[in-house]
Motif scaffolding. Structure first.
Motif: not given
Length: 202
Positions: A29-30, A39-44
């Motif tokens: 996962i990491a 942006s995707s990681v920030m949204e998560l």
């Protein structure tokens, strides 16, 4: 460990704490997140922070909700005089998916378990009795939808005993039996026994 990233290891260590996630899955996962755009990681990350900060529990029924009261308690569709008692919020979500029940819910937030030092005062039984005594709730039926294990049985028995003096309230429980598409030879004795005990007229 030499040659590895300490930041990556910290992320793996935190992800490995998730239920059903070992170190191998946590590493996968990491590394997946590392490949995603920022942006995707920030949204998560934002969604996870909001999960902890913004979500609440309905003070009436105890279900996890965005608001208080929750949408179910606020819904006219769910004001039927029936209350379904469940262990956790996830049980509410499952029952709602069936579209078969149009009453309200009461989430206990656990079950009585003497081995784990969890007694009646540690779950939301007192709040259930307050709702029973509240004339505005106008409760006519209490449906016990607890897991068919020893703790669920003990909790159901305890609640049923508390409700005995209320002659105008019907206490029922969901039927337990054989899942559709399953052959009898693969059913355990306890489930088969329950199926016979809960049999209905054809």
């Amino acid at each position: 460990m030499e040659g590895t990233s300490e930041i990556l290891e910290q992320a793996i260590e935190q992800l490995a704490k998730l239920p059903g996630t070992g170190r191998k899955s946590a590493r996968r996962i990491a590394l997946y997140l590392l490949k995603q755009d920022e942006s995707s990681v920030m949204e998560l990350g934002e969604a996870l922070v909001n999960l902890k900060k913004e979500i609440t529990r309905c003070t009436n029924c105890g279900v996890i909700s965005d608001g208080d009261p929750c949408s179910i308690c606020s819904s006219v569709k769910h004001q039927t005089g029936k209350v379904c008692v469940v262990e956790e919020s996830q049980d509410v979500f499952l029952i709602e998916k069936t579209n078969e029940f149009h009453g309200r819910y009461h989430v206990l937030g656990g079950v009585i378990s003497p081995l784990d030092n969890i007694g009646p005062d540690d779950v939301r039984i007192k709040q259930l009795m307050e709702r029973i005594n509240d004339e505005e709730e106008n409760i006519e039926e209490v449906i016990l939808a607890l897991n068919p294990d020893s703790e669920g049985e003990a909790t159901a028995y305890y609640i049923n005993k508390l409700l005995k003096p209320f002659d105008d309230i019907k206490v029922t429980r969901i039927a337990y039996g054989i899942p559709m598409g399953t052959e009898l030879e693969f059913i355990d004795e306890a489930t088969l026994g329950r199926a016979f005990a809960s049999r209905n007229t054809f």
